[in-house]
Design an enzyme around this catalytic site. Sequence first.
Site, PDB file in Angstrom:
ATOM      1  N   TYR A  11       0.839  -1.202   0.000  1.00  0.00           N
ATOM      2  CA  TYR A  11       0.000   0.000   0.000  1.00  0.00           C
ATOM      3  C   TYR A  11       0.876   1.253   0.000  1.00  0.00           C
ATOM      4  CZ  TYR A  11      -3.189   3.593   1.744  1.00  0.00           C
ATOM      5  OH  TYR A  11      -3.908   4.743   1.903  1.00  0.00           O
ATOM      6  N   GLU A  56     -11.646   6.677   5.100  1.00  0.00           N
ATOM      7  CA  GLU A  56     -11.058   7.515   6.146  1.00  0.00           C
ATOM      8  C   GLU A  56     -12.093   7.795   7.232  1.00  0.00           C
ATOM      9  OE1 GLU A  56      -8.048   8.279   6.680  1.00  0.00           O
ATOM     10  OE2 GLU A  56      -7.046   7.947   4.766  1.00  0.00           O
ATOM     11  N   TRP A  78      -5.692   2.088  10.677  1.00  0.00           N
ATOM     12  CA  TRP A  78      -5.775   1.895   9.223  1.00  0.00           C
ATOM     13  C   TRP A  78      -5.646   0.414   8.883  1.00  0.00           C
ATOM     14  CZ3 TRP A  78      -7.899   3.352   5.147  1.00  0.00           C
ATOM     15  CH2 TRP A  78      -7.441   2.977   3.881  1.00  0.00           C
TER      16      TRP A  78
END
Length: 200
Positions: A24, A46, A54
């Site tokens: 990522y 988000e 995350w």
Amino acid sequence: MTFIGPDGAPRCDWAGGAPGFVEYHDTEWGFPVSDDVRLFEKFCLEGFQSGLSWRTILDKRENFRAAFAEFDLETVAGYDESDVASLLQDAGIVRHRGKIEATINNAARALELIETEGSLAAYVWRHEPDPAEVPVPQSLTTSPTATAMSKDLKKRGWKFVGPTTVFSFMEAMGLINDHTHDCVVRAQVDTARAAFVRPS
């Protein structure tokens, strides 16, 4: 601090935090994006991350995509209470009523924004901050520009778009290059940003 990746090159320290983070970090985070669907998806994810890690969201990203019709705006904007009830039973995503309802609401608000601004991308990139606003990479969790965008989105009826959420969105979608100076990917992002055609 840096994380030394499997290829022996230094990266942002957080890239070593969990499986999947390196890919990522190396291929997505900080590279500029102009696709409305990807931008909307990131706003939503988000928002779901708020109060969570995350890693939790990244691990569930494919489940979120399946649950929200690949983040197709018109489809998600049409979700009703029966869809909300179904999503609240979906163990593959974060089952938070407020965040689910915010995603549906934000899809409708995004369609309104596209109608007035031309595209979500054009709106987002009009808020690209001056690089000097973030003098030291990863030293801030929000900024004046993120705060301004947050306030404007809230005026337009968006939800779960606080200044910290918007700043994280800006980092991820390439509006700023927040890779550390010794990170091997920073130069790649600089190159991508230099070649990127800002939507208008």
